[in-house]
Scaffold this motif. Structure first.
Motif, PDB file in Angstrom:
ATOM      1  N   ARG A  18      26.790 -21.367   8.424  1.00  0.00           N
ATOM      2  CA  ARG A  18      27.319 -20.449   7.391  1.00  0.00           C
ATOM      3  C   ARG A  18      28.415 -21.062   6.540  1.00  0.00           C
ATOM      4  O   ARG A  18      28.669 -20.953   5.312  1.00  0.00           O
ATOM      5  CB  ARG A  18      28.033 -19.178   8.138  1.00  0.00           C
ATOM      6  N   ASP A  22      28.746 -22.024   2.405  1.00  0.00           N
ATOM      7  CA  ASP A  22      30.076 -21.808   1.681  1.00  0.00           C
ATOM      8  C   ASP A  22      30.280 -23.198   0.799  1.00  0.00           C
ATOM      9  O   ASP A  22      30.825 -23.025  -0.172  1.00  0.00           O
ATOM     10  CB  ASP A  22      31.200 -21.367   2.564  1.00  0.00           C
ATOM     11  N   SER A  25      28.052 -23.427  -2.012  1.00  0.00           N
ATOM     12  CA  SER A  25      28.287 -22.493  -2.866  1.00  0.00           C
ATOM     13  C   SER A  25      29.260 -23.001  -3.741  1.00  0.00           C
ATOM     14  O   SER A  25      29.333 -22.920  -4.938  1.00  0.00           O
ATOM     15  CB  SER A  25      28.390 -21.260  -2.485  1.00  0.00           C
ATOM     16  N   ASP A  26      30.398 -23.529  -3.211  1.00  0.00           N
ATOM     17  CA  ASP A  26      31.540 -23.989  -3.865  1.00  0.00           C
ATOM     18  C   ASP A  26      31.479 -25.168  -4.690  1.00  0.00           C
ATOM     19  O   ASP A  26      31.639 -25.243  -6.021  1.00  0.00           O
ATOM     20  CB  ASP A  26      32.689 -24.620  -2.768  1.00  0.00           C
TER      21      ASP A  26
END
Length: 152
Positions: A18, A22, A25-26
């Motif tokens: 997870r 993240d 995605s950043d």
């Protein structure tokens, strides 16, 4: 090895994936950011994993008689999140507000060192690893339920 050990191990993998999602995605969100608070173009980040047990850094088979108490492992943890300091791509655009004013790259704008295709592949990989850990948890729950049914 306890009854919930497999669930705990898979849960560490889910938490790690997870966080990896993240971070990816950043990276994707900042793929065109030419100015950051630190100065310069955005630099992509990567997550470094490590085994949870310091005494057991490598996988061992649980079928050998030696060291069965440690088992195959105790999960995964995030060791660190590292920035890739390599240069990004340079695009000639002297009218851009972030264009370099002097030096060998005068008039060029440095864009982040993020490759969207690679990031999407990594995101799919993190998603599949998360799903695999969720499947392990579902399988463990099914085994526990079957064991309880047998005991009745």
């Amino acid at each position: 090895m306890g009854m919930f050990t497999s669930i705990n191990i898979a849960a560490t993998g889910m938490a790690a994936e997870r966080l990896r999602s993240d971070v990816i995605s950043d990276n994707i969100a900042n793929a065109s950011t030419t100015r950051t608070q630190e100065g310069g173009a955005f630099k992509k980040s990567s997550v470094v994993f490590a085994p949870v047990s310091a005494n057991n850094p490598q996988w061992r088979t649980p079928f050998l008689s030696s060291d069965l108490d440690n088992g195959p492992g105790k999960g995964v943890k995030i060791l660190e999140i590292v920035k890739d300091t390599s240069e990004g791509r340079y695009v000639y655009d002297p009218d851009h507000p972030d264009a370099i004013k002097s030096g060998p790259h005068t008039g060029y704008v440095e864009y982040p060192n993020v490759n969207i295709v690679n990031e999407m592949v990594d995101l799919i990989s993190a998603s599949r690893a998360y799903e695999a850990n969720a499947t392990v948890i579902d399988g463990a729950k099914d085994m526990f339920s079957s064991a309880l049914d047998i005991a009745r």
